[in-house]
Every structure is written in C-alpha cells, then in structure tokens.
Design a protein around this motif. Structure first.
Motif, PDB file in Angstrom:
ATOM      1  N   LEU A  84       0.833  -1.205   0.000  1.00  0.00           N
ATOM      2  CA  LEU A  84       0.000   0.000   0.000  1.00  0.00           C
ATOM      3  C   LEU A  84       0.867   1.255   0.000  1.00  0.00           C
ATOM      4  O   LEU A  84       0.633   2.199  -0.771  1.00  0.00           O
ATOM      5  CB  LEU A  84      -0.925  -0.005   1.216  1.00  0.00           C
ATOM      6  CG  LEU A  84      -1.807   1.234   1.405  1.00  0.00           C
ATOM      7  CD1 LEU A  84      -2.828   1.340   0.278  1.00  0.00           C
ATOM      8  CD2 LEU A  84      -2.517   1.190   2.763  1.00  0.00           C
ATOM      9  N   THR A  88       1.114   1.151  -4.170  1.00  0.00           N
ATOM     10  CA  THR A  88      -0.167   1.778  -4.494  1.00  0.00           C
ATOM     11  C   THR A  88      -0.133   3.296  -4.335  1.00  0.00           C
ATOM     12  O   THR A  88      -0.614   4.036  -5.207  1.00  0.00           O
ATOM     13  CB  THR A  88      -1.279   1.197  -3.608  1.00  0.00           C
ATOM     14  OG1 THR A  88      -1.283  -0.223  -3.721  1.00  0.00           O
ATOM     15  CG2 THR A  88      -2.642   1.742  -4.029  1.00  0.00           C
ATOM     16  N   MET A 204      -4.503  -3.563  -5.514  1.00  0.00           N
ATOM     17  CA  MET A 204      -5.170  -2.484  -4.771  1.00  0.00           C
ATOM     18  C   MET A 204      -5.342  -1.246  -5.633  1.00  0.00           C
ATOM     19  O   MET A 204      -6.261  -0.440  -5.415  1.00  0.00           O
ATOM     20  CB  MET A 204      -4.372  -2.159  -3.508  1.00  0.00           C
ATOM     21  CG  MET A 204      -4.455  -3.234  -2.438  1.00  0.00           C
ATOM     22  SD  MET A 204      -3.781  -2.721  -0.834  1.00  0.00           S
ATOM     23  CE  MET A 204      -2.028  -2.800  -1.168  1.00  0.00           C
TER      24      MET A 204
END
Length: 300
Positions: A84, A88, A204
């Motif tokens: 993340l 991402t 994601m």
C-alpha cells in the motif's frame, strides 16, 4: 574487540552503493514523470508502471515466491501495508502532485525524506549518532541551497500549492515504507518480497485505475509514452526498488536515506549532459556540500 566479518565489511560498502544506484535511477524518474503527466492520467501511469514491473520481476522471482509462500502468508499484514505504501500510494501521489505544483517544490519537499525516514527508523530501533545527524544537516542545507539557487528571497517567495500536500503525503509514504523494511523476515527473499508487494499493490490500485478509465478515458500508446513507461516500470520499479530494499537490509533505512540526498546532484548532472543546462559555481559548491554531508552521514 570483535572483528567485522568479510560479509559484514562487504555490506558496509555494498549497501551505500546500492542506495546510490536506486537514487540515480529515481532521479530520472522525476523527469520522466513530468513528461508523462501531460499525456497520461496519473493513476494510469502508476498502474501500468507496476504491471510492467510485475512482468519484469516475475521470471526471476516466481519460483522463489512459491517456495517462500508459507512465510508470505504468515506475514500477509506486512506485505499488504508495504504494498500500500510503496506501490499503491507513493508514486501515484507523486504523479498527482506533479500536475499542480512545480518541480522545484517537489524537489524541496523530497529533500525532507531522509529526515522523516530517520525519525521513523528510530522508532523501529535504529540509532541516530551525532556524526550521522551532522551529515544529514550538511546535506540538507546543500539541497535547499541548490534548489533555491542560493537565494533566500527566492526560497521565501516560493508559491506553495495544493500539489505540495500530495507530495508531502508521498514523502511520508516512502519514509514509512523504508522504515518498515526492517520488519521483513529473513524467511522471505528479496525477490519474493518484491514480487509479492508489486502484485498486491497493483491489485489495490486496479479499482482506482478502472475509475480513471471511466472518467478520463484510456490513453493511446505511442513512441512518446511506451519508452518512458518501460523506464519507470523496469528501471525505476523493478531494479531501483530491489536495490533500495537490499541497501536498507544491509545498512538500515537511516543510512540509505542519507544517500537519497544525492538525488538533486544526479538531476543537475543529467540536465547538464543531456540538454546542456548550465551549472553555476554556487550549484557546484552546493553539490560538494551534499556529497560531503552524504559521505559523513552514511559512514558506519
């Protein structure tokens, strides 16, 4: 007094060199990102960057990931958070920031990254010595002076915009990602960790990419976009992230972060060699200060 093993001594030299390589590659990434920002929506740039990175890494890491899969499952939380932060969010936020602020502002905010990395790494158990702190201060002053071209007036009159908030968020995510690397277990190899985080981060990112397609439409691939995308996918992602992760594992996030201060030096050199941009005496002095600060701060 215990002696340092040959492997440890190698790491003391190899770690800074790997961090240096990653920093050099990422210096080109900022230039490429500014170019792609005019033709590809930020989320789409980020998505295809990581798809390309996945394709580049998979042949070298897929077998290892299968072998390490039990450990990856046990540490799924670490994989998800690392993906993340590092995949991402980090570069997506930079691409968004680049649409609404200047390259100077981006560079100035990025200059704070090593300090934030050091602060977060401190809470992860890394020590901060006086010598290291001194090196960081010298390098930081050199970076700020280089960016402002030695003019305090220019620094104080800088126009901060909404994009700067995006860049601050990007800086924070990269610092947190770097500090978090200390928790990577030895049972997960570097390539396996890389492939797992790349795949998780891309998954994601996929829903946001779908929204971008629906709202902004898809871009048309061309010679002006494919080459830069390959650069940020293969060099800035697959190669640079592997070397950065390895550097952090060898010398810690703080020392690797200090090497990151060299980024504006690389940018200035690339600009001089590629487009003949003039380098002034004050810039040479600033680059000398940055290199000195890095040399002092990155010592054992």
């Amino acid at each position: 007094m215990p002696s340092t093993s040959p492997v440890s001594r190698l790491g003391l030299w190899l770690g800074p060199l790997l961090a240096l390589g990653a920093t050099a590659i990422w210096s080109g990434n900022f230039v490429v990102a500014r170019h792609l920002g005019d033709v590809i929506p930020p989320v789409q740039t980020s998505f295809w960057r990581w798809v390309i990175a996945l394709v580049a890494v998979a042949p070298f890491a897929a077998r290892g990931l299968l072998r390490d899969w039990p450990a990856v499952r046990r540490h799924a939380g670490l994989i998800v958070v690392s993906a993340l932060l590092g995949v991402t969010l980090f570069n997506t936020l930079i691409y968004i920031a680049g649409q609404s602020t200047s390259a100077t502002n981006l560079a100035l905010i990025a200059a704070a990254s090593p300090a934030v990395i050091a602060a977060l790494a401190f809470f992860e158990g890394e020590r901060m010595t006086v010598v290291r702190a001194t090196g960081m201060v010298i390098a930081f002053v050199g970076v700020v002076t280089l960016i402002s071209k030695g003019s305090i007036t220019a620094l104080l009159s800088m126009d901060f915009r909404a994009g700067d908030l995006w860049m601050l968020a990007a800086m924070a995510t990269f610092a947190a990602y770097s500090a978090l690397l200390k928790r990577k277990p030895s049972t997960i190899s570097g390539p396996s960790f890389l492939l797992a985080t790349f795949a998780t981060g891309t998954v994601m990112l996929a829903p946001v990419y779908a929204v971008s397609l629906a709202v902004q439409g898809a871009f048309t691939p061309s010679g002006a976009t494919v080459g830069p995308l390959l650069y940020i996918g293969v060099a800035s992602s697959a190669i640079a992230f592997y070397t950065w992760n390895k550097a952090v594992s060898l010398i810690g996030a703080t020392r690797a972060g200090i090497v990151y201060y060299l980024q504006p030096v690389f940018v200035a050199c690339v600009a001089y060699l590629a487009i003949g941009e003039h380098i002034t005496l004050i810039q040479i002095l600033c680059m000398g200060a940055i290199i000195t600060g890095v040399a002092v701060g990155a010592k054992r």
